[in-house]
Motif scaffolding. Structure first.
Motif, PDB file in Angstrom:
ATOM      1  N   HIS A 438      15.910  47.136   0.470  1.00 18.81           N
ATOM      2  CA  HIS A 438      15.000  47.776  -0.485  1.00 18.81           C
ATOM      3  C   HIS A 438      14.404  46.730  -1.418  1.00 18.81           C
ATOM      4  CE1 HIS A 438      16.027  52.043   0.455  1.00 18.81           C
ATOM      5  NE2 HIS A 438      17.131  51.468   0.903  1.00 18.81           N
ATOM      6  N   LEU A 439      13.081  46.612  -1.367  1.00 22.80           N
ATOM      7  CA  LEU A 439      12.347  45.666  -2.199  1.00 22.80           C
ATOM      8  C   LEU A 439      11.749  46.412  -3.381  1.00 22.80           C
ATOM      9  CD1 LEU A 439      11.051  42.853  -2.687  1.00 22.80           C
ATOM     10  CD2 LEU A 439       9.149  43.620  -1.249  1.00 22.80           C
ATOM     11  N   GLU A 440      12.206  46.101  -4.585  1.00 22.78           N
ATOM     12  CA  GLU A 440      11.677  46.719  -5.803  1.00 22.78           C
ATOM     13  C   GLU A 440      10.387  46.008  -6.212  1.00 22.78           C
ATOM     14  OE1 GLU A 440      12.955  49.393  -6.991  1.00 22.78           O
ATOM     15  OE2 GLU A 440      14.749  49.384  -5.724  1.00 22.78           O
ATOM     16  N   ALA A 444       5.135  50.074  -8.855  1.00 22.78           N
ATOM     17  CA  ALA A 444       4.833  50.533  -7.493  1.00 22.78           C
ATOM     18  C   ALA A 444       6.130  51.012  -6.859  1.00 22.78           C
ATOM     19  CB  ALA A 444       4.199  49.424  -6.658  1.00 22.78           C
ATOM     20  N   PRO A 445       6.033  51.937  -5.921  1.00 26.50           N
ATOM     21  CA  PRO A 445       7.259  52.406  -5.243  1.00 26.50           C
ATOM     22  C   PRO A 445       7.921  51.269  -4.474  1.00 26.50           C
ATOM     23  CG  PRO A 445       5.392  53.848  -4.763  1.00 26.50           C
ATOM     24  CD  PRO A 445       4.838  52.655  -5.449  1.00 26.50           C
ATOM     25  N   PRO A 446       9.229  51.316  -4.331  1.00 29.77           N
ATOM     26  CA  PRO A 446       9.916  50.263  -3.575  1.00 29.77           C
ATOM     27  C   PRO A 446       9.527  50.304  -2.101  1.00 29.77           C
ATOM     28  CG  PRO A 446      11.425  52.048  -4.116  1.00 29.77           C
ATOM     29  CD  PRO A 446      10.163  52.336  -4.851  1.00 29.77           C
ATOM     30  N   LEU A 447       9.646  49.159  -1.463  1.00 27.53           N
ATOM     31  CA  LEU A 447       9.371  49.040  -0.033  1.00 27.53           C
ATOM     32  C   LEU A 447      10.688  48.900   0.720  1.00 27.53           C
ATOM     33  CD1 LEU A 447       6.348  46.587   0.354  1.00 27.53           C
ATOM     34  CD2 LEU A 447       6.368  49.036   0.786  1.00 27.53           C
ATOM     35  N   ARG A 448      10.771  49.586   1.866  1.00 29.60           N
ATOM     36  CA  ARG A 448      11.939  49.445   2.740  1.00 29.60           C
ATOM     37  C   ARG A 448      11.578  48.453   3.861  1.00 29.60           C
ATOM     38  NH1 ARG A 448      11.749  54.775   1.112  1.00 29.60           N
ATOM     39  NH2 ARG A 448      10.179  55.187   2.711  1.00 29.60           N
ATOM     40  N   LEU A 449      12.338  47.378   3.940  1.00 25.95           N
ATOM     41  CA  LEU A 449      12.068  46.292   4.888  1.00 25.95           C
ATOM     42  C   LEU A 449      13.030  46.395   6.070  1.00 25.95           C
ATOM     43  CD1 LEU A 449      11.788  43.342   2.317  1.00 25.95           C
ATOM     44  CD2 LEU A 449       9.972  44.873   3.103  1.00 25.95           C
ATOM     45  N   GLY A 450      12.478  46.555   7.277  1.00 25.11           N
ATOM     46  CA  GLY A 450      13.284  46.501   8.483  1.00 25.11           C
ATOM     47  C   GLY A 450      13.336  45.068   8.982  1.00 25.11           C
ATOM     48  N   VAL A 451      14.509  44.425   8.884  1.00 20.34           N
ATOM     49  CA  VAL A 451      14.642  42.996   9.160  1.00 20.34           C
ATOM     50  C   VAL A 451      15.269  42.788  10.540  1.00 20.34           C
ATOM     51  CG1 VAL A 451      15.646  40.819   8.379  1.00 20.34           C
ATOM     52  CG2 VAL A 451      14.852  42.504   6.700  1.00 20.34           C
ATOM     53  N   PHE A 452      14.641  41.933  11.327  1.00 19.97           N
ATOM     54  CA  PHE A 452      15.164  41.472  12.613  1.00 19.97           C
ATOM     55  C   PHE A 452      15.456  39.980  12.504  1.00 19.97           C
ATOM     56  CE2 PHE A 452      12.179  44.871  13.235  1.00 19.97           C
ATOM     57  CZ  PHE A 452      12.695  45.678  14.234  1.00 19.97           C
ATOM     58  N   ILE A 453      16.474  39.536  13.225  1.00 26.81           N
ATOM     59  CA  ILE A 453      16.775  38.109  13.301  1.00 26.81           C
ATOM     60  C   ILE A 453      16.697  37.702  14.758  1.00 26.81           C
ATOM     61  CG2 ILE A 453      18.472  36.298  12.855  1.00 26.81           C
ATOM     62  CD1 ILE A 453      19.515  37.921  10.537  1.00 26.81           C
ATOM     63  N   CYS A 454      15.635  36.993  15.104  1.00 24.57           N
ATOM     64  CA  CYS A 454      15.410  36.391  16.414  1.00 24.57           C
ATOM     65  C   CYS A 454      15.532  37.398  17.548  1.00 24.57           C
ATOM     66  CB  CYS A 454      16.348  35.203  16.620  1.00 24.57           C
ATOM     67  SG  CYS A 454      15.726  34.032  17.873  1.00 24.57           S
ATOM     68  N   LEU A 455      16.623  37.381  18.338  1.00 21.62           N
ATOM     69  CA  LEU A 455      16.742  38.193  19.546  1.00 21.62           C
ATOM     70  C   LEU A 455      16.652  39.685  19.255  1.00 21.62           C
ATOM     71  CD1 LEU A 455      17.381  38.158  22.654  1.00 21.62           C
ATOM     72  CD2 LEU A 455      19.785  38.421  22.002  1.00 21.62           C
ATOM     73  N   GLU A 470      12.940  55.179   7.997  1.00 21.86           N
ATOM     74  CA  GLU A 470      11.731  55.162   7.168  1.00 21.86           C
ATOM     75  C   GLU A 470      11.416  53.777   6.618  1.00 21.86           C
ATOM     76  OE1 GLU A 470      12.302  58.156   4.211  1.00 21.86           O
ATOM     77  OE2 GLU A 470      11.983  59.806   5.636  1.00 21.86           O
ATOM     78  N   ALA A 471      11.587  52.762   7.439  1.00 26.35           N
ATOM     79  CA  ALA A 471      11.175  51.416   7.029  1.00 26.35           C
ATOM     80  C   ALA A 471       9.654  51.361   6.925  1.00 26.35           C
ATOM     81  CB  ALA A 471      11.684  50.392   8.030  1.00 26.35           C
ATOM     82  N   ASP A 472       9.154  50.675   5.903  1.00 23.11           N
ATOM     83  CA  ASP A 472       7.707  50.573   5.677  1.00 23.11           C
ATOM     84  C   ASP A 472       7.094  49.380   6.386  1.00 23.11           C
ATOM     85  OD1 ASP A 472       7.449  52.782   3.718  1.00 23.11           O
ATOM     86  OD2 ASP A 472       8.757  51.504   2.510  1.00 23.11           O
ATOM     87  N   VAL A 473       7.816  48.267   6.449  1.00 30.20           N
ATOM     88  CA  VAL A 473       7.324  47.021   7.037  1.00 30.20           C
ATOM     89  C   VAL A 473       8.456  46.409   7.849  1.00 30.20           C
ATOM     90  CG1 VAL A 473       6.445  44.698   6.553  1.00 30.20           C
ATOM     91  CG2 VAL A 473       5.685  46.618   5.155  1.00 30.20           C
ATOM     92  N   LEU A 474       8.126  45.792   8.981  1.00 28.31           N
ATOM     93  CA  LEU A 474       9.096  45.083   9.806  1.00 28.31           C
ATOM     94  C   LEU A 474       8.895  43.579   9.648  1.00 28.31           C
ATOM     95  CD1 LEU A 474       8.848  47.171  13.113  1.00 28.31           C
ATOM     96  CD2 LEU A 474      10.308  47.574  11.118  1.00 28.31           C
TER      97      LEU A 474
END
Length: 581
Positions: A438-440, A444-455, A470-474
């Motif tokens: 969760h990025l505050e 503005a409303p917080p953003l939910r970040l869907g994080v991937f690491i490589c593979l 409900e991730a907003d950005v990957l």
């Protein structure tokens, strides 16, 4: 009946039976043998609709002039290797993804002429070995020789796994006929790809649908059914093309050709409609990212803090010169050295937190952390530092088998010693929980970040789970520079592009040496940074609310595929004839 010399019919003699005690001469015996062979051929022609031997070996009418009725082993092996080479050229960055629509036709012809399951397995294995030699030989260029040699095992075993579907389909064809065998072949191929995407040994790099990852005309189809849908579409094209060349009647050939054109047209039209149906974003977020272009040999020194100083200097320069303050700064995979309990690690974290507090710019960075339950193991992590808030952490769940992680080593520390040092660390512990960070933001409303690491960015179900949360950005953090300027980094970016299409979310890919990119949900790259290009950039990341069909219903794809594969296995048992009364 056989006509006599006077024009009347006379009974045909019984072939091969001596009359009385007259001893047959060699000439008479040879004539009788030839007559038996001729009678057998006539019976096969008259009863071809009931003869599986004739159906399995009849010459294909369109190919009669170029293909022999009884193919030689050299021809069969040549066609198998030709299929593999054509398929290898269709993977990014090959000369054309369209080759995948016809690449399997030579192998299907070999399949139709082969009656041995073991022999077909060898032919299919050879075909996939040729594919790997053309498209996936780049792991042998790893900067570490031991890791490169370990990759050779995978380059030999994965083609064997992918060779099983045609081999099993031979058994189905022998029991149920060619049409059912072709359907079983498609089910087995989809089932094999599902197994490569599930479990501790999952490594879904060479999926058939990945051939279309870089195609702007076909890749949007992934929004409908994911990579399995792309694989099924390609299988349908190859099977229809094979039938168009080998059907026994002209009508059958025309029907198969029309079916191939219909499948191709429907797929392209659907992809075009999905590409143009993208709604406008509800917001845009300014995000800065850094591609340091540090050589892999230097990046492997996991206790060296100079790379963190380089990244911090580049980020500070971007923050001072950017036209607006970034809402987030992103660094690539394992950007921070080993963060253990040493004083140097604590000083580094305090320095980064002080920079975040002073600039009011949150930082998302890759890091190597210590697993709390096993001090001798590490975790490949992503840390989110925000002003005045606690650190959020995502640990990599999908690790590279036998490189970052030895499967089934939980509770068996001795097995983990078999791991090859990947990126300077011998063995990672897999993460246990997938959840957005969760990025505050100010006002503005917080953003939910869907994080991937490589593979992790190669797993469609993994990305779909972020959509459910409900991730907003990957965002993908990667280090694909271990293999130098080979096809590896291009393939990783192309395959990651499909996650944006499947979820309807923008994807920001940040790498150490390239290629970093910002990808829209229709698969198009807004920004793309080349190989070993050192840069720090500010991009406007769009935020979408789209919900493609695969993101909503894709959870049922793999179970249905596995059920179909199991049902196809049940067809191998030969049907028993009904008793007649």
């Amino acid at each position: 009946m056989q006509g006599g010399g006077d024009g009347t019919d006379s009974p045909a003699p019984k072939l091969g039976v001596a009359a009385g005690r007259v001893k047959s001469s060699p000439a008479q015996t040879g004539h009788a043998a030839r007559s038996v062979r001729w009678a057998s051929r006539c019976w096969l022609l008259d009863n071809r609709h009931r003869s599986p031997i004739f159906r399995a070996n009849r010459p294909s009418l369109p190919l009669r002039r170029v293909m022999p009725a009884v193919p030689t082993p050299r021809l069969l092996w040549s066609l198998s290797l030709a299929s593999g080479v054509l398929l290898g050229w269709s993977y990014p960055p090959g000369p054309g993804s369209a080759l995948a629509a016809v690449a399997w036709i030579p192998l299907l012809w070999v399949w139709s002429r082969t009656t041995s399951v073991r022999r077909m397995l060898l032919h299919a294995w050879a075909a996939w070995l040729a594919t790997y030699a053309v498209a996936f030989a780049w792991p042998l260029a790893h900067v570490r020789a031991d890791t490169a040699w370990l990759s050779l095992n995978g380059l030999l075993l994965l083609p064997l796994v992918l060779g099983l579907p045609p081999a099993l389909a031979v058994a189905v064809r022998r029991a149920r006929g060619e049409a059912v065998g072709l359907a079983a072949l498609a089910a087995f191929q989809l089932g094999a790809e599902a197994l490569l995407s599930l479990g501790p040994l999952a490594f879904p790099w060479s999926l058939l649908g990945h051939t279309q990852a870089a195609s702007p005309w076909v890749a949007p189809l992934a929004a409908l059914a994911g990579v399995p849908g792309l694989t099924l579409w390609l299988l349908a094209l190859n099977i229809a093309g094979y039938r168009a060349l080998t059907a026994a009647t002209r009508r059958g050939r025309w029907r198969s050709a029309a079916a191939m054109l219909a499948v191709a047209g429907a797929g392209l039209a659907t992809a075009a409609s999905l590409r143009t149906a993208l709604p406008p974003p509800r917001a845009t977020v300014p995000v800065g990212f850094v591609q340091p272009a540090i050589p892999a040999a230097a990046w492997a020194r996991v206790r060296d803090t100079t790379r963190a100083a380089t990244l911090l200097a580049m980020s500070d320069s971007l923050a001072r010169t950017a036209p607006q303050r970034p809402a987030l700064m992103v660094w690539p995979e394992t950007a921070l050295p080993v963060l253990d309990s040493t004083a140097a690690a604590r000083r580094l974290l305090r320095r980064l937190q002080a920079w975040v507090d002073s600039t009011r710019i949150p930082l998302l960075t890759g890091a190597i952390t210590v697993a709390p339950e096993a001090p001798h193991l590490y975790r490949n992590s992503a840390l989110l530092l925000q002003p005045g808030r606690s650190v959020q952490q995502h640990d990599k769940i999908r690790l590279v088998p036998l490189a970052e992680y030895v499967p089934f080593s939980e509770g068996r520390p001795g097995l983990q010693r078999l791991a090859i040092p990947a990126g300077g660390v011998r063995g990672y512990a897999p993460g246990r929980r997938q959840a957005p960070l969760h990025l505050e933001r100010d006002a503005a409303p917080p953003l939910r970040l869907g994080v991937f690491i490589c593979l992790e960015s190669l797993f469609g179900n993994y990305a779909r789970r972020y959509h459910e949360q409900e991730a907003d950005v990957l965002i993908t953090l990667a280090q694909v520079g271990w293999w130098g300027p080979t096809a590896g980094h291009r393939q990783h970016l192309a395959f990651t592009r499909l996650r944006a299409i499947e979820t309807g979310r923008a994807m920001l890919v940040v790498t150490v040496s390239g290629r970093s990119a910002l990808i829209r949900p229709d698969g198009r790259s807004v920004v793309e940074v080349g190989w070993m290009e050192r840069t720090a950039r500010l991009v406007s990341v769009p935020v979408y609310d789209a919900a493609p069909p695969y993101a909503r219903y894709g959870g049922a794809v793999h179970p249905l595929v596995l059920i179909a594969a199991l049902a196809a296995l049940g067809l191998i048992r030969r049907r028993t004839p009904r008793p007649t009364t």
